[in-house]
Motif scaffolding. Sequence first.
Motif: not given
Length: 149
Positions: A21-35
């Motif tokens: 679940r954490m990887v999905t945003p990164f694969r969509l170029f939308l990843g970063g730290p949570l909170g």
Amino acid sequence: MRVVTIRTGIVLAREGGTLPRMVTPFRLFLGGPLGSGWQWVSWIHIADAVGIIQLALEHTTVAGPVNLTAPQPVRMEEFASVLGRVLKRPSSLRVPAWVLKMALGEMANLLLTGQRVLPARALQEGYQFRYPQLAGALEDLLILTSRSG
């Protein structure tokens, strides 16, 4: 009677749990730290989690609480940075707490509050971690996955 109480951090595995679940945003170029990114992430590779459980079962000297965590917890900011580096994706977009709560429900609290937990008992018993560093753990779980799938 010997009693062992297993206390687990975030178990990193290819399937199930938090990592996919954490990887999905990164694969969509939308990843970063949570909170805030400042919270501790006490993580462990699934292979080491199984290894410590096996150690606790086989070593009769082990009793009481046993932490299933890697020896080097990291802040969420660093976790996101390493995850982005492993996936060759940016890691600069912060995920607000409310978005995380919508996506993960109660599991989000684990990621938003965090604790710095060390595997003192496992180390005392001589357990040798296969994945003591976050980068190695994520490379094993994610790079092999992307090559095979």
